[in-house]
Design an enzyme around this catalytic site. Sequence first.
Site, PDB file in Angstrom:
ATOM      1  N   ASN A  17      -5.731   3.324   3.836  1.00 44.61           N
ATOM      2  CA  ASN A  17      -4.630   3.517   4.789  1.00 44.61           C
ATOM      3  C   ASN A  17      -4.355   4.985   5.077  1.00 44.61           C
ATOM      4  O   ASN A  17      -3.814   5.324   6.127  1.00 44.61           O
ATOM      5  CB  ASN A  17      -3.354   2.838   4.288  1.00 44.61           C
ATOM      6  CG  ASN A  17      -3.303   1.383   4.703  1.00 44.61           C
ATOM      7  OD1 ASN A  17      -4.206   0.890   5.384  1.00 44.61           O
ATOM      8  ND2 ASN A  17      -2.256   0.691   4.306  1.00 44.61           N
ATOM      9  N   SER A  67       0.841  -1.204   0.000  1.00 43.98           N
ATOM     10  CA  SER A  67       0.000   0.000   0.000  1.00 43.98           C
ATOM     11  C   SER A  67       0.868   1.242   0.000  1.00 43.98           C
ATOM     12  O   SER A  67       0.374   2.347  -0.156  1.00 43.98           O
ATOM     13  CB  SER A  67      -0.890   0.030   1.234  1.00 43.98           C
ATOM     14  OG  SER A  67      -0.095   0.070   2.388  1.00 43.98           O
ATOM     15  N   GLU A  82      -8.031  -2.469  -3.057  1.00 48.32           N
ATOM     16  CA  GLU A  82      -7.771  -1.252  -3.833  1.00 48.32           C
ATOM     17  C   GLU A  82      -6.939  -1.614  -5.066  1.00 48.32           C
ATOM     18  O   GLU A  82      -5.910  -2.266  -4.955  1.00 48.32           O
ATOM     19  CB  GLU A  82      -7.028  -0.227  -2.977  1.00 48.32           C
ATOM     20  CG  GLU A  82      -7.888   0.316  -1.849  1.00 48.32           C
ATOM     21  CD  GLU A  82      -7.113   1.156  -0.838  1.00 48.32           C
ATOM     22  OE1 GLU A  82      -7.651   2.165  -0.369  1.00 48.32           O
ATOM     23  OE2 GLU A  82      -5.967   0.790  -0.492  1.00 48.32           O
ATOM     24  N   HIS A  90      -4.315  -4.065  -3.627  1.00 44.77           N
ATOM     25  CA  HIS A  90      -4.057  -3.986  -2.184  1.00 44.77           C
ATOM     26  C   HIS A  90      -5.199  -4.570  -1.356  1.00 44.77           C
ATOM     27  O   HIS A  90      -6.329  -4.072  -1.396  1.00 44.77           O
ATOM     28  CB  HIS A  90      -3.818  -2.513  -1.804  1.00 44.77           C
ATOM     29  CG  HIS A  90      -3.582  -2.304  -0.353  1.00 44.77           C
ATOM     30  ND1 HIS A  90      -4.186  -1.312   0.375  1.00 44.77           N
ATOM     31  CD2 HIS A  90      -2.805  -2.978   0.527  1.00 44.77           C
ATOM     32  CE1 HIS A  90      -3.788  -1.384   1.630  1.00 44.77           C
ATOM     33  NE2 HIS A  90      -2.958  -2.387   1.746  1.00 44.77           N
TER      34      HIS A  90
END
Length: 291
Positions: free
Chosen positions: A198, A126, A159, A147
């Site tokens: 994140n 990430s 993602e 991700h």
Amino acid sequence: MSENPLQQIEHVTVIGAGAMGSQIAMVCALAGYDTDVVDIAQEAVDRAAEQLHSRMDRDVSKGRRTREDVDAAFERMTFSTDRDECAAQADFVIEAAVEDLTIKRQVFAELDAVCPEHTILATNSSNIVSSRVADATNRPEKVCNVHFFNPALVMKCVEVVPNPATSPETVETAMALARSIGKEPVQLKKEVPGFVANRLLGALRTEALKLYEDGVADYEDIDVAAKTALNHPMGPFELMDMVGIDVVYLIRLAEYEQTGDPASLPAESIREKYEAGEYGRKSGRGWYDYE
Ligand code: 3HC
């Protein structure tokens, strides 16, 4: 674009048999893909197999999955230390190895050499965006980030992040693959370290660590507030223990390498825990004690 972007995808190779890699592989195998879990250490591969078997046994005993489905998924799985042999058969590779740019670039260059021409090479990172590894290959248009979230068997989000060279076909295939394994993919339009989820989590974590380090509240109480005031399933400190304090530390360090901003550096308490080897659940101790 192709009518069925998954037409060519039968075999998925996951590089890295840690918690993320092994669960990503299990999700793919459960969805019907021939799947490899590869690691350099036999011990890591054995541990992954053991943990997945016990996790699946538990799911069967709780009636969440059938024994037939689980057995069929394990039939489709190969646990191996021979990366090149697995990658040579892969249609889609998901790299979930250590968060280290030099290692990732080397892995991508080597994968590029052994994988078939059509194979998509994705990284689960990430924080290391795929443009930083794509130029180590001769197929930047087939490289992107895909991700997953921890625990990958449970969390729905994936993602999909293209680098400037990623082709629309690669994005389409990665999105379709994520959907086909029961995930709800989110497509980003451009690269940014941390991506979306994140970044949100990082803001919460940074604030939680600041409150703790400033002596405003104990970490246990900050966790209670996140759960009881905000309805988060876990507090930020519990979550760090689950994700791994080593992962949290390395993510911040990688971010600092990219931004050069001292504000990106890991918090003092994270550095101390990292240096003490207190990584969270995986080492038996982090913010909380798991012995
Ligand atoms: N692996 C696989 N499955 C797990 C698991 C794990 N580590 N932990 C829990 N589960 C599953 C199991 O099926 C478990 O049931 P079981 O104990 O009967 O087998 C079920 O979830 C419920 O677990 P619990 O009763 O222990 O607790 P919860 O109901 O709170 O659920 C949770 C656990 C799903 C982990 C939930 O607490 C949660 O959603 N927490 C937040 C997770 C999160 O924010 N993840 C994102 C992290 S950031 C990230 O991954 C990004 C990366 O780049 C670092």
